[in-house]
Design an enzyme around this catalytic site. Structure first.
Site, short mmCIF file in Angstrom:
data_model
loop_
_atom_site.label_atom_id
_atom_site.label_comp_id
_atom_site.label_asym_id
_atom_site.label_seq_id
_atom_site.Cartn_x
_atom_site.Cartn_y
_atom_site.Cartn_z
CG ASP A 150 -0.33 0.13 2.52
OD1 ASP A 150 -0.25 -0.89 3.22
OD2 ASP A 150 0.08 1.25 2.87
CB ALA A 151 0.12 4.75 -0.95
#
Length: 262
Positions: free
Chosen positions: A113-114
């Site tokens: 995820d970011a």
């Protein structure tokens, strides 16, 4: 390719091995004579054997050998703030900037995820990517999580015993406390998991009362992040490629399931 076809077609096995960087041709001949080389799972000891490098699978001492020079394997230390996509529809920073040094069109294996940084594999080998990202293969990943609060030995034990989440129970393969006084009332925890479930590390730590402040993936299968700086990418070494291909060939058939991020 049948044995009869190999007698008249293809490339001599020792030449293929030498071209793949295994060793000199003379040493490769010795490996073959010693029974250390397999083609499609069968030991080959005949020096005159010929193979098709585009379709036959070769391993030496049980380690897969990359014969297809068109395949590229890259490890990236993904920084935070970057989405695991080659093109983000929302215009957020994506992975394209890290693939510009290679002419091939590379794609990421699985996702982070970011806000999670760390090891991400980029490749143009679709078969390998499918196997490595597939939850059914249980590829091990190691994370270092900086979490709020002082984590106790009892909490570490709970993580390995298992916690109940909204999508079912989950247990870490391994968990250990690295530092319970990392400053600012936080702790460092190392988690080893083979789960592919969505944001699993963050959800596990939140469930035991220690939300994640910072998360880094340090290891993916046989690959280690090492000293690779954030935002940098490098090609895998011959040894790393062999380890990765060996892992991907364990079982090339798996049911279709999406790979999740963490």
């Amino acid at each position: 390719m049948t044995e009869e076809e190999r007698d008249t077609e293809g490339v001599r096995l020792q030449k293929v091995l030498a071209n793949a960087g295994v060793a000199s041709r003379r040493v490769c001949e010795q490996y073959i004579a010693e029974g250390r080389v397999r083609v499609n799972g069968t030991v080959v000891t005949e020096l005159g054997s010929r193979i098709d490098p585009t379709s036959d699978l070769v391993d030496v001492d049980g380690t897969a050998i990359q014969l297809d020079a068109t395949k590229r394997y890259v490890v990236l230390n993904k920084p935070t703030g970057v989405v695991s996509s080659m093109k983000d529809e929302q215009g957020r920073p994506d992975l394209r900037r890290f693939t510009q040094d290679w002419p091939e069109r590379l794609y990421n294996v699985g996702r982070l995820d970011a806000e999670t940084s760390g090891l991400l594999v980029l490749t143009n080998d679709g078969d390998l990517a499918h196997v490595l990202a597939h939850p059914s293969f249980g590829v091990t990943k190691v994370y270092i999580a900086k979490v709020t609060g002082r984590v106790s030995p009892q909490t570490i034990a709970r993580l390995t015993k298992g916690v109940e989440l909204e999508d079912g129970p989950i247990a870490a393969d391994k968990a250990r406390l690295l530092d319970a006084s990392a400053g600012g009332g936080t702790s460092l925890v190392e988690l080893t998991l083979h789960s592919g479930r969505n944001r699993i590390v963050r959800r596990m730590m939140a469930e035991v009362g220690h939300p994640v402040v910072d998360l880094v993936r340090r290891q993916f299968g046989p690959l280690h992040l090492g000293t690779l700086p954030a935002g940098r990418a490098r090609e895998l070494t011959t040894v790393e490629r062999g380890a990765l291909l060996t892992l991907s060939r364990r079982d090339a058939a798996a049911p279709d399931e999406p790979a999740a991020d963490h």
